[in-house]
Write a protein that holds these residues in place. Structure first.
Motif, PDB file in Angstrom:
ATOM      1  N   UNK A 557       0.945  -1.192  -0.006  1.00 29.83           N
ATOM      2  CA  UNK A 557       0.023  -0.100   0.016  1.00 29.83           C
ATOM      3  C   UNK A 557       0.860   1.096   0.011  1.00 29.83           C
ATOM      4  N   UNK A 558       2.025   1.207   0.744  1.00 29.78           N
ATOM      5  CA  UNK A 558       2.813   2.506   0.728  1.00 29.78           C
ATOM      6  C   UNK A 558       4.057   2.624  -0.012  1.00 29.78           C
ATOM      7  N   UNK A 559       4.167   1.550  -0.861  1.00 26.68           N
ATOM      8  CA  UNK A 559       5.239   1.482  -1.873  1.00 26.68           C
ATOM      9  C   UNK A 559       4.793   2.082  -3.161  1.00 26.68           C
ATOM     10  N   UNK A 560       5.456   2.852  -3.603  1.00 24.61           N
ATOM     11  CA  UNK A 560       5.012   3.642  -4.897  1.00 24.61           C
ATOM     12  C   UNK A 560       5.026   2.686  -6.323  1.00 24.61           C
ATOM     13  N   UNK A 561       4.741   3.137  -7.310  1.00 26.52           N
ATOM     14  CA  UNK A 561       4.723   2.352  -8.480  1.00 26.52           C
ATOM     15  C   UNK A 561       6.098   1.951  -8.837  1.00 26.52           C
ATOM     16  N   UNK A 562       6.354   0.626  -9.188  1.00 27.12           N
ATOM     17  CA  UNK A 562       7.755   0.294  -9.505  1.00 27.12           C
ATOM     18  C   UNK A 562       8.735   0.162  -8.405  1.00 27.12           C
ATOM     19  N   UNK A 563       8.427   0.109  -7.151  1.00 29.36           N
ATOM     20  CA  UNK A 563       9.145   0.095  -6.070  1.00 29.36           C
ATOM     21  C   UNK A 563       9.528  -1.381  -5.881  1.00 29.36           C
ATOM     22  N   UNK A 564      10.161  -1.567  -4.541  1.00 24.63           N
ATOM     23  CA  UNK A 564      10.463  -3.010  -4.354  1.00 24.63           C
ATOM     24  C   UNK A 564       9.967  -3.258  -3.034  1.00 24.63           C
ATOM     25  N   UNK A 565       9.735  -4.513  -2.843  1.00 29.52           N
ATOM     26  CA  UNK A 565       9.485  -5.031  -1.458  1.00 29.52           C
ATOM     27  C   UNK A 565      10.611  -6.340  -1.355  1.00 29.52           C
ATOM     28  N   UNK A 566      11.338  -6.478  -0.142  1.00 29.89           N
ATOM     29  CA  UNK A 566      12.140  -7.449   0.146  1.00 29.89           C
ATOM     30  C   UNK A 566      11.544  -8.404   1.508  1.00 29.89           C
ATOM     31  N   UNK A 567      11.479  -9.670   1.277  1.00 31.07           N
ATOM     32  CA  UNK A 567      11.350 -10.320   2.665  1.00 31.07           C
ATOM     33  C   UNK A 567      12.554 -11.355   2.877  1.00 31.07           C
ATOM     34  N   UNK A 568      13.220 -11.454   3.917  1.00 32.06           N
ATOM     35  CA  UNK A 568      14.122 -12.160   4.061  1.00 32.06           C
ATOM     36  C   UNK A 568      14.065 -13.183   5.456  1.00 32.06           C
ATOM     37  N   UNK A 569      14.493 -14.422   5.198  1.00 25.75           N
ATOM     38  CA  UNK A 569      14.648 -14.998   6.513  1.00 25.75           C
ATOM     39  C   UNK A 569      16.172 -15.709   6.803  1.00 25.75           C
ATOM     40  N   UNK A 570      16.434 -15.630   8.143  1.00 25.19           N
ATOM     41  CA  UNK A 570      17.747 -16.042   8.553  1.00 25.19           C
ATOM     42  C   UNK A 570      17.793 -16.373   9.807  1.00 25.19           C
ATOM     43  N   UNK A 571      18.787 -17.141  10.458  1.00 25.01           N
ATOM     44  CA  UNK A 571      19.032 -17.617  11.472  1.00 25.01           C
ATOM     45  C   UNK A 571      19.788 -16.409  12.361  1.00 25.01           C
ATOM     46  N   UNK A 572      19.758 -16.499  13.620  1.00 25.79           N
ATOM     47  CA  UNK A 572      20.582 -15.467  14.624  1.00 25.79           C
ATOM     48  C   UNK A 572      20.690 -16.203  15.852  1.00 25.79           C
ATOM     49  N   UNK A 573      21.821 -15.636  16.341  1.00 26.59           N
ATOM     50  CA  UNK A 573      22.259 -16.418  17.800  1.00 26.59           C
ATOM     51  C   UNK A 573      21.752 -15.393  18.896  1.00 26.59           C
ATOM     52  N   UNK A 574      20.881 -16.016  19.962  1.00 27.42           N
ATOM     53  CA  UNK A 574      20.514 -15.424  20.996  1.00 27.42           C
ATOM     54  C   UNK A 574      21.505 -14.967  22.075  1.00 27.42           C
ATOM     55  N   UNK A 575      21.225 -14.395  23.266  1.00 27.65           N
ATOM     56  CA  UNK A 575      22.097 -13.987  24.147  1.00 27.65           C
ATOM     57  C   UNK A 575      22.583 -15.368  24.793  1.00 27.65           C
ATOM     58  N   UNK A 576      21.496 -16.171  25.000  1.00 24.86           N
ATOM     59  CA  UNK A 576      21.733 -17.445  25.722  1.00 24.86           C
ATOM     60  C   UNK A 576      22.423 -18.553  24.795  1.00 24.86           C
ATOM     61  N   UNK A 577      22.866 -18.138  23.711  1.00 26.57           N
ATOM     62  CA  UNK A 577      23.494 -18.945  22.720  1.00 26.57           C
ATOM     63  C   UNK A 577      22.700 -19.831  22.216  1.00 26.57           C
ATOM     64  N   UNK A 578      21.150 -19.771  22.298  1.00 26.45           N
ATOM     65  CA  UNK A 578      20.292 -20.334  21.502  1.00 26.45           C
ATOM     66  C   UNK A 578      20.268 -19.829  20.041  1.00 26.45           C
TER      67      UNK A 578
END
Length: 666
Positions: A557-578
């Motif tokens: 809705x808020x991206x103008x014509x010919x704009x771009x949307x990117x969706x990313x997935x990744x893992x991350x390390x938590x403070x408790x090493x999880x």
């Protein structure tokens, strides 16, 4: 008291005074604080294994001299000691081992070191029948002329120990007359050497009898010493066991936070560790201004009400319990009957106590109560019990104070919980009121517009432009009301999370497909950067679908014509090493002003109605936030006006219903 002179010297003085019918009380009274407190100072001063200071020795010589009014008393004492073998059996053997005068003089320093630390002995010269000896007195020690005379007597009569005759001793210089040392010139005849030589083979019967007596006396001393050491050792072991028990019990007491249970533990401990038969604990009630009964132990049967309701006003300063409370010092009354305690007191008359001991309970600088113990025995409360209670009382006070604070904290927590419940109820009512007002406003406006068009339709049925506009506006407003109701249903249909193994990337693809008609219409490019390791995750699929769909819908809705949307997935390390899973949805849209970022997750907050191009209810991001919280995760937003917005969702790796979020893949 410094240990500078062996008590074989004081024993010689005491025995000489006793032999000559002297006043032993005058000799030993107010001698030294350490000796004065001993139960038997005479025994201590006659034990050759004990040591005293030169001050005490000088004082003894001086008193003997003054009593007998003879300046040579110390010399006579030395003669008496040598002639009567008052060195003691063991010491006499050592001296006798040197056999001759010359051997004895050559070993004077060794003999001196056995029983004196107040001087060094220098053998300046020794010949067949004479010798010169110097005594260098140790500075700082309280030596006197009497001690010098005693040494002259000892050197004169030392040959008697070996069976010889006394020798001549002349003092050529004296330390106590200003010389740096005392110098003695000793001389003896040749006959003396011959007598000493033959005396080795013939000991007189009297000498043997004296030796036996000396041995028997030393044996008694050793037996007495052994018994004393054994008694002290037993007392020490008992005290160590008692302290260990107190320490262990103290730890146990400090771990109990329930006041009633704690008082029971305390009383059981007092009975077992401190050997207390009966005890009362009374604590200060500041609101009532009294010292009141809290707990008791040792009373037979059920405690009478007059005891369990016993209270003493804090201003009753004559009451023993209040007196201990105010002073912070323990009091012990060994004989209640002979004391000035009020015998009619309820506790005393009921308990029939023969002795009473009261100990304050002190934490920091505050006295919070007292422990009162008593005894029905004639001997009263044993000293060991009173000592143990003194050690134990501070721990009891701390434990009671902790338990009271814990109880107070629990009551405050309950009150806080009730306040939270009331606040939550008020917030819900306020929320419902606000919701109803907003719904009425949001629905009334489009319905009014549609109604107006319908009212005018019969008059403008032939106006094509009117019909087209009416159709368009009615359709848009109906869709808006429909969206409003759908989001409202999403909001009110809050259900329990149902976690299950879900393919995250397939879920995201489905949501992208749902928004594709609008994104394609605006020719927005949707990029995917998926972590290939992430396949199935342990999530509530329906709630995450709502999250992704709402974020993508906003982005489109808020991206103008010919704009771009990117969706990313990744893992991350938590403070408790999880390891958690991160989802990022970003666009190249209008961005959010910095002053509004903190409000975008509030219900009904929206900027869409401010623009003619966007319409919204302000519930979408609120629902997103709630769903992420249900997963124990977080959502963060970063945005720059006219550059775009980035939503970062972190789903934790810790177990949900016993499953890690990535357990299927890792």
């Amino acid at each position: 008291m410094n240990k500078e002179v062996s008590c074989i010297n004081s024993r010689a003085i005491i025995n000489y005074v006793k032999k000559n019918m002297g006043d032993l009380d005058y000799l030993l009274k107010d001698l030294d604080p350490v000796i004065d407190i001993l139960p038997d100072p005479e025994s201590y001063l006659c034990d050759g294994s004990n040591w005293i200071s030169c001050t005490v020795a000088s004082r003894l010589y001086e008193r003997a001299r003054l009593y007998f009014k003879d300046e040579m008393t110390a010399f006579h004492i030395a003669r008496y000691a040598a002639e009567n073998f008052h060195l003691g059996y063991g010491q006499r053997i050592i001296v006798k081992a040197f056999f001759t005068i010359k051997m004895g003089l050559k070993n004077l320093q060794r003999i001196n070191d056995k029983w004196n630390r107040n001087k060094k002995v220098e053998l300046v010269e020794i010949k067949s029948n004479s010798a010169i000896v110097r005594l260098h007195w140790t500075k700082g020690m309280d030596v006197s002329k009497d001690i010098c005379l005693y040494n002259q007597g000892a050197y004169s009569y030392m040959p008697v120990i070996w069976g010889g005759f006394p020798i001549s001793v002349t003092e050529k210089g004296c330390y106590f007359s200003g010389n740096p040392y005392c110098e003695y010139h000793l001389s003896w005849s040749s006959k003396n050497n011959i007598r000493i030589f033959f005396s080795r083979f013939f000991s007189s019967r009297s000498v043997l009898n004296d030796t036996i007596k000396e041995m028997e006396r030393d044996k008694l001393i050793i037996e007495h010493k052994f018994e004393e050491v054994n008694r002290l050792n037993t007392d020490l072991n008992n005290r160590v066991k008692q302290l260990q028990a107190i320490q262990e019990t103290g730890k146990a007491i400090l771990s109990v936070l329930n006041l009633d249970n704690l008082l029971t533990v305390i009383m059981n401990t007092l009975s077992s560790v401190c050997n207390i038969q009966r005890a009362l604990i009374l604590l200060v009630n500041e609101k009532r201004g009294v010292l009141e009964y809290i707990h008791a132990t040792g009373f037979e049967g059920e405690l009478p009400e007059m005891i369990s309701r016993y209270r003493v006003p804090l201003n009753s300063v004559n009451n023993m319990l209040v007196r201990v409370l105010n002073s912070g010092r323990s009091e012990y009354v060994p004989d209640v009957e002979k004391s000035n305690l009020r015998k009619e007191n309820i506790v005393l008359s009921y308990g029939k106590s023969r002795s009473v001991n009261v100990v304050p309970l002190i934490t920091g600088e505050k006295v919070i109560g007292v422990i009162a113990t008593d005894s029905l025995e004639v001997d009263g409360v044993p000293g060991e019990t009173r000592d143990a209670l003194e050690i134990f009382a501070p721990q009891i006070a701390i434990a009671i104070e902790n338990a009271r604070l814990y109880k107070q904290l629990k009551e405050q927590m309950l009150e806080l919980k009730r306040s939270h419940a009331l606040l939550s109820r008020a917030e819900k009512l306020a929320f419902l009121g606000d919701l109803a007002a907003r719904l009425a406003h949001e629905i009334k406006n489009p319905m009014t517009a549609i109604g107006t068009f319908i009212q005018m339709l019969p008059y403008k049925i032939d106006d094509e432009e009117y019909r087209v506009n009416f159709h368009k506006i009615a359709l848009e407003e109906t869709e808006r009301v429909n969206n409003l109701i759908s989001e409202l249903l999403d909001l009110v249909n809050i259900r329990e999370s149902r976690f299950e193994s879900t393919n995250l990337h397939e879920l995201i693809e489905k949501m992208i497909l749902l928004v594709s008609p609008k994104s394609n219409a605006k020719r927005i490019r949707v990029e995917r950067v998926f972590d290939p390791v992430i396949k199935k995750v342990w999530i509530d699929g329906e709630k995450i679908k709502q999250v992704i769909l709402n974020l993508l819908s906003n982005a489109v809705e808020f991206t103008p014509q010919q704009g771009m949307i990117m969706i990313t997935t990744e893992r991350f390390t938590e403070t408790n090493n999880g390891t958690g899973v991160r989802i990022i949805v970003e666009d190249t849209g209008e961005g959010i002003p910095e002053n509004l970022i903190d409000k975008i997750f509030d219900p009904y907050f929206t900027t869409k109605h401010k623009s003619g191009d966007h319409r919204g209810t302000g519930l979408g991001l609120f629902i997103v936030h709630q769903n992420i919280v249900d997963h124990g995760g977080t959502i963060e937003v970063k945005s720059m006006v006219k550059e775009g917005t980035r939503f970062i969702i972190d789903l934790p790796g810790h177990p949900q219903n016993g499953h890690n979020i990535l357990e299927k893949q890792l």
